[in-house]
Design an enzyme around this catalytic site. Structure first.
Site, mmCIF file in Angstrom:
data_model
loop_
_atom_site.group_PDB
_atom_site.id
_atom_site.type_symbol
_atom_site.label_atom_id
_atom_site.label_comp_id
_atom_site.label_asym_id
_atom_site.label_seq_id
_atom_site.Cartn_x
_atom_site.Cartn_y
_atom_site.Cartn_z
ATOM 1 N N ARG A 40 -7.140 13.509 -4.669
ATOM 2 C CA ARG A 40 -6.825 12.949 -5.986
ATOM 3 C C ARG A 40 -5.331 12.971 -6.315
ATOM 4 N NH1 ARG A 40 -11.589 15.635 -6.999
ATOM 5 N NH2 ARG A 40 -13.330 14.174 -7.226
ATOM 6 N N LYS A 64 4.944 1.547 -7.083
ATOM 7 C CA LYS A 64 3.822 0.696 -6.668
ATOM 8 C C LYS A 64 3.480 0.992 -5.220
ATOM 9 C CE LYS A 64 4.319 -3.455 -9.545
ATOM 10 N NZ LYS A 64 4.604 -4.911 -9.508
ATOM 11 N N GLU A 98 17.222 -9.142 -1.720
ATOM 12 C CA GLU A 98 16.730 -8.401 -2.893
ATOM 13 C C GLU A 98 17.902 -7.748 -3.647
ATOM 14 O OE1 GLU A 98 13.518 -8.607 -3.710
ATOM 15 O OE2 GLU A 98 12.354 -8.823 -1.852
ATOM 16 N N LYS A 137 16.712 -1.410 -10.632
ATOM 17 C CA LYS A 137 15.250 -1.388 -10.589
ATOM 18 C C LYS A 137 14.718 -0.228 -11.419
ATOM 19 C CE LYS A 137 11.039 -1.846 -8.052
ATOM 20 N NZ LYS A 137 10.343 -2.172 -6.821
ATOM 21 N N GLU A 168 4.379 -3.072 -15.608
ATOM 22 C CA GLU A 168 4.555 -4.525 -15.615
ATOM 23 C C GLU A 168 3.710 -5.235 -16.666
ATOM 24 O OE1 GLU A 168 5.182 -6.308 -11.759
ATOM 25 O OE2 GLU A 168 4.583 -8.264 -12.508
ATOM 26 N N ARG A 183 9.215 -6.092 -16.362
ATOM 27 C CA ARG A 183 9.221 -5.799 -14.921
ATOM 28 C C ARG A 183 8.995 -7.083 -14.118
ATOM 29 N NH1 ARG A 183 6.737 -0.524 -11.573
ATOM 30 N NH2 ARG A 183 7.428 -1.274 -9.554
ATOM 31 N N ASN A 214 10.407 -10.402 -10.136
ATOM 32 C CA ASN A 214 9.788 -11.427 -9.285
ATOM 33 C C ASN A 214 10.641 -12.689 -9.169
ATOM 34 O OD1 ASN A 214 7.559 -9.798 -8.853
ATOM 35 N ND2 ASN A 214 6.534 -10.533 -10.706
ATOM 36 N N HIS A 255 10.319 -15.027 -6.265
ATOM 37 C CA HIS A 255 9.130 -14.629 -5.515
ATOM 38 C C HIS A 255 7.976 -15.616 -5.622
ATOM 39 C CE1 HIS A 255 11.328 -10.961 -4.892
ATOM 40 N NE2 HIS A 255 10.350 -10.429 -4.192
ATOM 41 N N HIS A 309 6.697 -16.524 -2.197
ATOM 42 C CA HIS A 309 5.341 -16.199 -1.734
ATOM 43 C C HIS A 309 4.602 -17.441 -1.266
ATOM 44 C CE1 HIS A 309 5.126 -12.185 -4.194
ATOM 45 N NE2 HIS A 309 5.683 -12.015 -3.005
ATOM 46 N N HIS A 342 9.843 -11.870 4.461
ATOM 47 C CA HIS A 342 9.765 -11.865 2.999
ATOM 48 C C HIS A 342 11.111 -12.140 2.320
ATOM 49 C CE1 HIS A 342 8.513 -10.691 -1.016
ATOM 50 N NE2 HIS A 342 9.543 -9.874 -1.059
HETATM 51 P P1 NAD Z 1 8.607 -3.295 7.311
HETATM 52 O O1 NAD Z 1 8.221 -1.991 6.802
HETATM 53 O O2 NAD Z 1 7.621 -4.045 8.131
HETATM 54 O O3 NAD Z 1 9.953 -3.126 8.147
HETATM 55 C C1 NAD Z 1 10.509 -4.250 8.791
HETATM 56 C C2 NAD Z 1 10.670 -3.992 10.308
HETATM 57 O O4 NAD Z 1 11.782 -3.132 10.504
HETATM 58 C C3 NAD Z 1 9.480 -3.290 10.948
HETATM 59 O O5 NAD Z 1 9.320 -3.798 12.239
HETATM 60 C C4 NAD Z 1 9.944 -1.820 11.023
HETATM 61 O O6 NAD Z 1 9.318 -1.134 12.078
HETATM 62 C C5 NAD Z 1 11.409 -1.995 11.271
HETATM 63 N N1 NAD Z 1 12.269 -0.912 10.798
HETATM 64 C C6 NAD Z 1 12.305 -0.355 9.569
HETATM 65 N N2 NAD Z 1 13.325 0.511 9.478
HETATM 66 C C7 NAD Z 1 13.954 0.500 10.686
HETATM 67 C C8 NAD Z 1 15.087 1.167 11.209
HETATM 68 N N3 NAD Z 1 15.851 1.974 10.452
HETATM 69 N N4 NAD Z 1 15.422 0.942 12.504
HETATM 70 C C9 NAD Z 1 14.705 0.066 13.258
HETATM 71 N N5 NAD Z 1 13.643 -0.616 12.811
HETATM 72 C C10 NAD Z 1 13.273 -0.398 11.530
HETATM 73 O O7 NAD Z 1 9.049 -4.312 6.155
HETATM 74 P P2 NAD Z 1 9.996 -4.134 4.883
HETATM 75 O O8 NAD Z 1 10.728 -5.405 4.780
HETATM 76 O O9 NAD Z 1 10.748 -2.872 4.906
HETATM 77 O O10 NAD Z 1 8.942 -4.039 3.690
HETATM 78 C C11 NAD Z 1 8.048 -5.081 3.418
HETATM 79 C C12 NAD Z 1 6.843 -4.518 2.698
HETATM 80 O O11 NAD Z 1 7.270 -3.941 1.479
HETATM 81 C C13 NAD Z 1 5.796 -5.565 2.345
HETATM 82 O O12 NAD Z 1 4.536 -5.088 2.720
HETATM 83 C C14 NAD Z 1 5.905 -5.681 0.840
HETATM 84 O O13 NAD Z 1 4.667 -6.023 0.240
HETATM 85 C C15 NAD Z 1 6.347 -4.311 0.463
HETATM 86 N N6 NAD Z 1 7.033 -4.238 -0.837
HETATM 87 C C16 NAD Z 1 6.598 -3.328 -1.731
HETATM 88 C C17 NAD Z 1 7.222 -3.189 -2.962
HETATM 89 C C18 NAD Z 1 6.780 -2.141 -3.925
HETATM 90 O O14 NAD Z 1 7.243 -2.134 -5.075
HETATM 91 N N7 NAD Z 1 5.921 -1.232 -3.527
HETATM 92 C C19 NAD Z 1 8.321 -3.993 -3.281
HETATM 93 C C20 NAD Z 1 8.752 -4.926 -2.332
HETATM 94 C C21 NAD Z 1 8.097 -5.029 -1.115
HETATM 95 ZN ZN ZN Z 2 10.563 -8.932 -2.723
#
Ligand code: NAD
Ligand code: ZN
Length: 380
Positions: A133, A155, A197, A238, A248, A252, A256, A259, A263, A278
């Site tokens: 939990r 999130k 971003e 942020k 949100e 918040r 987006n 986005h 998206h 992305h």
């Molecule tokens: P990711 O986690 O897939 O990382 C991108 C790539 O980089 C992966 O292949 C990873 O293995 C590699 N990588 C990461 N750090 C590295 C490093 N230091 N050295 C070598 N390789 C490295 O993608 P991302 O772009 O970091 O995140 C995208 C995700 O984040 C999506 O799922 C999206 O929905 C989510 N997201 C969440 C929020 C939130 O508020 N929670 C906000 C924006 C995005």
């Molecule tokens: Zn984004």
């Protein structure tokens, strides 16, 4: 002065405090934080044990350093390693991680540490929110996107066949350690995508930050103090938004910006990261949001041109025409947008702008106008 608005510097580490009352926490930003992670965690969560959730790419570059750092202060840890990529935000991977943590007999006062990009952060945060939990959660974001966006704000979640991020929870971390030197192993394309971003925060409500990025982006890319500054300003932007609207219900949504179009383009390319990641979708989306705002006579076309020229300078795409391969036409893109958004009586909610740093939530954008706009990008 409000807590989060202060940005203290200890040597080359910046601290951004997220002011959420009893759930307030610090984001530390600077080089070498993975080496210091054990000490920083032990100081805040004495006596904790830990489970590190990471992916194969990040593990080979950074896991040994983190493990050594935890071991050095006597934090006993287990590791859960998942496959890199969006597919790991799944029920299957969630179950594997939960089982491993329960098998290691971790308790509620123990800590889940996310070491990785946004995928690992979203998955690990959700694990932390449901096991027993709710366990302690610490983020060690290693992608630029994770350092400026996904690790801040609480999130968490996974994807389902019905869409992205549809199952999850709000679960704030106890600490975020953004090691800016860890970005040196990140592929260039991922760094650039995360930078979209960063630009977004300037475009939402900080025109001076956007102007600063236009001047200093090369130093942000090459590392050093400009990189720390850009990440800290992004986290602060942020954090301030999240403090005012954690769940949100209102502003918040400004986060987006870019986005909705982004998206739709991600969906239209089948979430194929080889074609569009992305942040690239967000870059195109922000360029389109500014062009569309100019078309609606809300903003000057000069601002749209300025945004495009900065995104192009750093090597980001700015038009659907920049995406390799076939794209569906305006009809299909609009239907992706409609899936992403609530459509009421032919009107869409979009983040539009009155100019650089003046984004706003537009609740009654005619779908017909968006359709006509998207038509311009159809290939003959
Ligand atoms: P990711 O986690 O897939 O990382 C991108 C790539 O980089 C992966 O292949 C990873 O293995 C590699 N990588 C990461 N750090 C590295 C490093 N230091 N050295 C070598 N390789 C490295 O993608 P991302 O772009 O970091 O995140 C995208 C995700 O984040 C999506 O799922 C999206 O929905 C989510 N997201 C969440 C929020 C939130 O508020 N929670 C906000 C924006 C995005
Ligand atoms: Zn984004």
């Amino acid at each position: 002065m409000h807590e989060s608005r202060s940005m203290n510097r200890k040597a080359d580490t910046a601290t951004v405090s997220v002011g959420l009352g009893a759930r307030a926490y610090d984001i530390l930003i600077g080089p070498g934080l993975i080496v210091r992670a054990g000490a920083e965690i032990a100081a805040r969560l004495p006596g904790t044990r830990a489970a590190v959730i990471t992916d194969d790419n990040v593990a080979s570059a950074h896991l040994p350093v983190l493990q050594e750092s935890l071991g050095a202060v006597g934090i006993d840890s287990v590791t859960v390693q998942v496959r890199p990529g969006e597919r790991s935000k799944s029920f299957e991977t969630l179950q594997e991680a939960v089982d491993a943590i329960l098998a290691a007999r971790l308790e509620r006062r123990d800590t889940i540490i996310a070491l990785g990009g946004g995928v690992v952060g979203d998955l690990a945060g959700f694990v932390a929110s449901i096991v027993r939990r709710g366990m302690n959660f610490v983020q060690v974001p290693t992608s630029l996107l994770a350092q400026v966006d996904s690790s801040v704000g609480g999130k968490t979640g996974i994807n389902t066949a019905h869409g992205k991020n549809l199952v999850g929870a709000f679960h704030q971390p106890r600490l975020v350690l953004a090691d800016t030197a860890a970005l040196d192993t990140l592929p260039e394309r991922e760094f650039r995508a995360g930078y979209a971003e960063v630009v977004k925060y300037g475009l939402i409500n900080q025109p001076d930050f956007f102007a600063w990025l236009e001047q200093n982006w090369r130093e942000v890319f090459s590392g050093g103090s400009a990189r720390i500054e850009a990440i800290a300003r992004s986290c602060r932007a942020k954090a301030e938004t999240v403090e005012r609207d954690e769940r949100e219900t209102g502003e918040r949504a400004l986060l987006n910006l870019g986005h909705t179009f982004g998206h739709a383009l991600e969906a239209a390319t089948g979430y194929d990261g080889a074609r569009l990641v992305h942040g690239e979708g967000v870059a195109i989306g922000m360029a389109l949001a500014h062009r569309f705002s100019a078309r609606m006579n809300l903003a000057s076309p000069d601002d749209a041109a300025r945004v495009e020229s900065h995104l192009r300078a750093v090597g980001l795409p700015t038009s659907p025409k920049d995406i390799a391969g076939d794209l569906p036409g305006a009809d299909a893109l609009l239907s992706y947008i409609a899936q992403d958004k609530k459509v009421s009586r032919g009107a869409l909610t979009f983040i539009l702008t009155r100019g650089i740093g003046q984004a706003f939530i537009a609740k009654d954008v005619p779908a017909s106008e968006v359709h006509a706009f998207l038509k311009e990008f159809e290939r003959p």
